[in-house]
Each structure stands twice: as C-alpha cells, then as structure tokens.
Design an enzyme around this catalytic site. Structure first.
Site, PDB file in Angstrom:
ATOM      1  CE  LYS A  52      -3.784  -2.509   2.064  1.00 26.35           C
ATOM      2  NZ  LYS A  52      -4.379  -3.087   3.278  1.00 26.35           N
ATOM      3  CD  GLN A  96      -3.530  -4.990   6.311  1.00 21.28           C
ATOM      4  OE1 GLN A  96      -3.654  -3.913   5.742  1.00 21.28           O
ATOM      5  NE2 GLN A  96      -3.887  -6.122   5.751  1.00 21.28           N
ATOM      6  CG  ASP A 119      -9.954  -1.119   5.092  1.00 19.02           C
ATOM      7  OD1 ASP A 119      -9.573  -1.475   3.964  1.00 19.02           O
ATOM      8  OD2 ASP A 119      -9.346  -1.367   6.143  1.00 19.02           O
TER       9      ASP A 119
HETATM   10  N1  GUN Z   1      -6.573  -7.630   5.722  1.00 18.19           N
HETATM   11  C1  GUN Z   1      -6.760  -8.284   4.550  1.00 18.19           C
HETATM   12  N2  GUN Z   1      -7.382  -7.476   3.662  1.00 18.19           N
HETATM   13  C2  GUN Z   1      -7.593  -6.300   4.292  1.00 18.19           C
HETATM   14  C3  GUN Z   1      -8.167  -5.072   3.890  1.00 18.19           C
HETATM   15  O1  GUN Z   1      -8.646  -4.899   2.768  1.00 18.19           O
HETATM   16  N3  GUN Z   1      -8.185  -4.089   4.834  1.00 18.19           N
HETATM   17  C4  GUN Z   1      -7.687  -4.267   6.080  1.00 18.19           C
HETATM   18  N4  GUN Z   1      -7.763  -3.253   6.937  1.00 18.19           N
HETATM   19  N5  GUN Z   1      -7.136  -5.381   6.478  1.00 18.19           N
HETATM   20  C5  GUN Z   1      -7.081  -6.399   5.593  1.00 18.19           C
END
Ligand code: GUN
Length: 296
Positions: A52, A96, A119
């Site tokens: 990211k 996350q 998200d």
């Molecule tokens: N863990 C796996 N995929 C995601 C996501 O799209 N967002 C977040 N915050 N955690 C994740």
C-alpha cells in the site's frame, strides 16, 4: 477463454489517479494522504501494508505507517484511532486486519471516523453502499466491480453465485451485484459452509465468485461452460522452490477450470491488484470529500 487481467486494469486505474494527483499538485494543492495502522508482525499484513505504501509513492499520495507492537492494548489502539480521526493531515486510514486476538476488531472498526473509513468496513459505509448511495465500498468487491465493468462483461439478468459470506467480501459483493445498476442486476445466491447441493448450485452460475480462502476448492465440475469465474482467494501455501517460501493460491483449480470459462481471473494478477487500486480510489474520494467540506 479470456484472462481478466487485474494487473493491467489496476495499472490503468493507478495511471488515472496519478494524473489527477499531478493536476492537484500543479494547482498548488496538497497530495491525498493515506495512513495504515499495523499491529504486530504478521508476515502477510506486513506485505500488504508495504504494498500500500509503494502504491501511494508511485501515484504521488502521501502515506504514513503507524506501527504498534503485538501486545498493544485495545485502549492504546483506540487512542491511536482517535488521533488519526482528528489528524487534519490524514484523509483516510485503515487498521490492517487481522488484529491480535485480544483486540475486538468490531470495536476498532466502529471507532474509525466514517469520513476516513477508506476500507469501507464501518456501519455508515456499509449502510450507504446498501442504499446505493455514494460510499466507500470495501476494496475487494469494488475491485471486482471495476474489473467487470472495465472489461465490458455483461451482468444484467445473470445468475451469480458468491461463495463466501464475509463482511469484507462475500456480503458486499452480493449486494453490489444484485443492485439495479451497471454492473449489477444479477440474481445472486450467497453460498457458504452450510449450503446444500453446492456443486449443482455453482454449476448453474453464469458468474461465480469464489471468496472462501480454500486453495483449489472450485473444481471443473462446479463450473458451467462459458461462465465468468472470479477468484478472490489468496492463501499463502508453503513452496520450498520459492525464495519467499510460499506461493499465493486461489480458491479455483485454475488449470482445470480455465478451459471451461469465458473469462477467469488468475492468482496472482487478478483480484489482488484491483483491491490495491480500490483503496487508492477510496483515498482520493476521501480527499475530495474533505476538500469540499473545508480548505485543508
Ligand atoms: N486484511 C486483509 N485485507 C484487508 C483489507 O482490505 N483491509 C484491512 N484493513 N485489512 C485487511
């Protein structure tokens, strides 16, 4: 059979966003700013967050990673979320997942300011999405919708089976595909671990979306000839021949299923890159929303 190429599609989206950021910078505006909170040292989460940050760098976004130790208490994390909610320099942030088991993920999700919920996991985002109003849509389902729409895949009137009912993928995916919109207007069935007659059900699907996290679960006899198959699975499977020690495996037995499909996503290079691009789209949306409200 045609490959639904998420890598090239996501590159196109990133180029579009990058051009918008260049325009903003040329006009003297600040860049959009995404923050990611990483609790503990889970290998997959480390990689996701690193990706990211790289995506942000590439397209000209600011990014901040907030690292917290695995033993962080729920109160400490809630405190950090409150700080990010109040931080005028941050347009959107994610915490996350998964979080260490002593932290209640729902509590954390509920604490994130709806304006910064890039998200799309919070109740306001989910509610707006269900109502068909402008919303931060969860990144993976949004990425799948982009992949369908940018490849001109017809969905109207189609039978769609979504394998998996998670809050993050299966449930929003089913809502988006059944909405009166394009893409959308599918007749959607959500299948899960208690579904009876799964093979027959899946074999009737014009569009099959696999999001259960079980490598190779979807076999050729579960797929109708000419179906569109979207593989959301990305499970790390040990592989001694790789430098990393693992490979990413999808939910679909690609080699046997692909010859039957009209379109299919590969793993890697299908839904994964689209998920990453969607987070960037949501961050840009958060930035513009905040810019409209004030001149930060
Ligand atoms: N863990 C796996 N995929 C995601 C996501 O799209 N967002 C977040 N915050 N955690 C994740």
């Amino acid at each position: 059979m045609q490959i639904l190429d998420g890598k090239s599609c996501s590159e196109q989206i990133r180029r579009e966003i990058s051009e918008q950021v260049s325009g903003l910078r040329a006009a003297g505006r600040r860049a959009p700013h995404l923050a990611a909170v990483l609790v503990g040292d889970d290998g997959a989460s480390e990689t996701y967050v690193a990706n990211k940050v790289r995506d942000c760098d590439e397209i000209g976004f600011e990014s901040t990673v907030v690292r917290m130790r695995a033993g962080t208490s729920e109160e400490e994390l809630l405190g950090r979320v409150a700080e990010l909610n109040a931080d005028a320099n941050i347009d959107g942030f994610i915490v996350q997942l998964p979080l260490p088991s002593h932290i209640d993920e729902h509590k954390i999700t509920l604490a994130i300011d709806a304006e910064k919920d890039v998200d799309g996991f919070g109740p306001q985002s989910v509610g707006l999405m269900c109502l068909g109003l402008p919303a931060f849509v969860s990144a993976t389902p949004n990425g799948v919708m982009e992949l369908l729409s940018r490849n001109g895949i017809e969905t109207e009137g189609k039978n769609c089976v979504v394998l998996g009912r998670s809050n993050i993928v299966g449930t929003p995916m089913s809502i988006l595909l059944s909405r009166n919109a394009t893409p959308g207007n599918c007749t959607v069935t959500i299948a899960h671990s208690r579904t009876r007659g799964l093979q027959e059900l899946c074999a009737r699907a014009d569009i099959l979306i696999a999001a259960i996290g079980r490598p190779g679960f979807v076999s050729a006899d579960m797929v109708k000839s000419g179906a569109v198959v979207i593989d959301v699975g990305t499970t790390r499977v040990p592989d001694a021949s790789r430098k990393s020690g693992f490979r990413l495996a999808g939910d679909v037995d690609f080699d046997r299923v692909a010859p039957k499909c009209s379109w299919i996503t590969p793993v890697p290079g299908g839904v994964g890159p689209m998920t990453r691009a969607s987070l960037l789209q949501n961050t840009l949306k958060a930035y513009h929303n905040r810019m409209r409200e004030s001149d930060v």
